[in-house]
Design an enzyme around this catalytic site. Structure first.
Site, PDB file in Angstrom:
ATOM      1  N   HIS A 148       9.593  -8.369  -4.040  1.00 33.63           N
ATOM      2  CA  HIS A 148      10.095  -7.499  -5.851  1.00 33.63           C
ATOM      3  C   HIS A 148      11.502  -7.728  -6.363  1.00 33.63           C
ATOM      4  O   HIS A 148      11.553  -6.663  -6.468  1.00 33.63           O
ATOM      5  CB  HIS A 148       9.193  -6.238  -5.028  1.00 33.63           C
ATOM      6  N   HIS A 222       4.072  -0.682  -9.772  1.00 34.88           N
ATOM      7  CA  HIS A 222       3.691  -0.076  -8.240  1.00 34.88           C
ATOM      8  C   HIS A 222       3.681   0.876  -7.465  1.00 34.88           C
ATOM      9  O   HIS A 222       4.297   1.513  -6.503  1.00 34.88           O
ATOM     10  CB  HIS A 222       5.285  -0.912  -7.329  1.00 34.88           C
ATOM     11  N   GLU A 359      -2.349  -3.443  -7.686  1.00 40.25           N
ATOM     12  CA  GLU A 359      -0.136  -4.518  -8.685  1.00 40.25           C
ATOM     13  C   GLU A 359      -1.151  -5.564  -9.519  1.00 40.25           C
ATOM     14  O   GLU A 359      -1.690  -6.610  -8.696  1.00 40.25           O
ATOM     15  CB  GLU A 359       0.888  -4.866  -7.392  1.00 40.25           C
TER      16      GLU A 359
HETATM   17  C1  GLA Z   1       3.973  -4.613  -2.131  1.00 38.71           C
HETATM   18  C2  GLA Z   1       3.505  -5.607  -1.128  1.00 38.71           C
HETATM   19  C3  GLA Z   1       3.432  -5.000   0.421  1.00 38.71           C
HETATM   20  C4  GLA Z   1       4.272  -4.038   0.528  1.00 38.71           C
HETATM   21  C5  GLA Z   1       4.818  -2.865  -0.360  1.00 38.71           C
HETATM   22  C6  GLA Z   1       5.881  -2.632  -0.718  1.00 38.71           C
HETATM   23  O1  GLA Z   1       2.643  -4.056  -2.218  1.00 38.71           O
HETATM   24  O2  GLA Z   1       2.418  -6.494  -0.669  1.00 38.71           O
HETATM   25  O3  GLA Z   1       3.515  -6.008   1.342  1.00 38.71           O
HETATM   26  O4  GLA Z   1       6.057  -4.672   0.220  1.00 38.71           O
HETATM   27  O5  GLA Z   1       4.985  -3.442  -1.506  1.00 38.71           O
HETATM   28  O6  GLA Z   1       6.212  -1.465   0.717  1.00 38.71           O
END
Ligand code: GLA
Length: 394
Positions: A148, A222, A359
């Site tokens: 991210h 997110h 997402e």
């Molecule tokens: C995304 C990732 C997950 C986790 C979340 C935040 O969705 O795919 O594995 O890291 O973000 O916790």
């Protein structure tokens, strides 16, 4: 040939989605007030002070309201959605996104609650990639992988925001200039994210960006949803339908193996609506690797641009969320890392699987996977992507 069958299947699925929307008795796009008020009650935006970052930057809160009973709170820190209230099928509104009481909660360590994600949503293996023969090294903030955007991604910067209430829509334009080599990514990246709320309970997120050097980009949102509005409950009783015939299997550290696997006969088959909880504990290697669902689905009809790709129904409240996007993938994550340590706004802590994320995005680790759709952005090109979260009741 394969493409044709995917296409036909996708049409069929979406056809059945819209059919169910039209046929099911009480389902409606907006409530009665909306229909009555459409010409009288305008959308509105209220701005207020939300706090100050440790670096002394002021953070503002914007509350967008429409005339169908939907309200969305967004802060300039991380462009985060801090509340999203929608009515249930009895007309009672509740906030359906996991949130914190105040700025402090967002400043503290947290798993990207409500945030805009960039420059690269999802994981890049070993926090490195090569572009035009140049090697780039990023922060390893998820074991050895980059997740991210790195240590200070777009979720942790203060965006410049302009609000406008034009006609029937409330709009927030969020701008951020990510400097060349910020978090290790090349190019000065000019980003514009536009949130738009309309009177039909659609929240659109439009992403645009330009760069002055070749770079990689994959922006997403997110928000964690729990359509019950009760954060002491899990999301396992929500039904999900995904317009995806395939998903991306991952290795032990959640990096796609590069294979594209058909969902048929696997726990990943959401082609017809299924409870999120139904197969989440299946004895399946991929489910075990993800600790539940934490995978990217390969969406159908990628050549069709904007199309409805996901539909979530929470039977007890009657709330329905649909997701429409022009992206090729969607990460469905069931809050497997929520562990009861973060405080809710309702007097408890966020438990395991108390929220889910959808997402929309390009595939994880695309910069290192030559067979995945490209995530390269070059000078002179414009990055454009759109996702719409729509709320209705059934
Ligand atoms: C995304 C990732 C997950 C986790 C979340 C935040 O969705 O795919 O594995 O890291 O973000 O916790």
């Amino acid at each position: 040939m394969k493409k044709l069958s995917t296409y036909v299947l996708g049409i069929t699925l979406l056809g059945s989605l819209s059919l169910s929307i039209q046929c099911k008795g009480g389902e409606k796009k907006s409530n009665a007030t909306a229909e009555k008020g459409a010409t009288t009650a305008p959308v509105s935006i209220q701005k207020s002070a939300y706090g100050t970052t440790p670096e002394g930057e002021k953070v503002e809160h914007y509350l967008l309201k429409n005339n169908a009973g939907m309200e969305v709170g967004i802060i300039t820190y991380g462009g985060r959605i801090t509340s999203l209230s929608v009515p249930d099928n009895k007309g009672t509104s509740a906030n359906v996104v996991l949130n914190f009481e105040s700025l402090e909660g967002y400043l503290n360590e947290n798993p990207y609650f409500g945030a805009l994600i960039g420059r690269y949503g999802n994981r890049i293996a070993k926090a490195q990639f090569e572009l035009d023969g140049n090697a780039y090294t990023l922060a390893g903030n998820d074991g050895e992988n980059n997740l991210h955007g790195g240590l200070k991604g777009f979720d942790r910067v203060v965006w410049e925001v302009a609000a406008s209430e034009a006609g029937e829509v409330a709009t927030l334009k969020l701008r951020y200039l990510s400097k060349d080599m910020e978090e290790g990514y090349p190019g000065n990246l000019n980003v514009l994210v536009t949130y738009t709320l309309d009177n039909d309970n659609n929240l659109s997120v439009d992403y645009e960006a330009t760069t002055d050097k070749n770079t990689v980009i994959n922006l997403t949102q997110h928000a964690y949803f729990n359509l019950s509005g009760d954060f002491s409950k899990t999301i396992l009783d929500h039904e999900l339908q995904l317009a995806a015939d395939a998903y991306l299997p991952v290795n032990a550290v959640l990096i796609p193996t590069g294979e594209i696997e058909n969902v048929e006969g696997t726990p990943f088959d959401f082609r017809t609506a299924k409870l999120m909880g139904k197969d989440i504990n299946a004895e399946d290697d991929q489910i075990q690797k993800g600790l539940g669902y934490d995978h990217c689905w390969v969406l159908n009809d990628q050549d069709q641009g904007l199309r409805e790709v996901a539909r979530v129904h929470h039977p007890a409240s009657g709330r329905v969320l649909t997701v429409t996007t022009d992206e090729p993938g969607i990460q469905f994550y069931t809050g497997n890392f929520l562990d009861g340590t973060l405080p809710t706004t309702q007097g408890g802590n966020y438990g395991h699987r108390s929220g889910f994320c959808l997402e929309t995005q390009h595939y994880p680790d695309s910069p290192n996977q030559k067979d995945f759709p490209s995530v390269t952005l070059r000078p002179g090109e414009k990055y454009n992507s759109k996702t719409v979260f729509s709320f209705l009741t059934q």
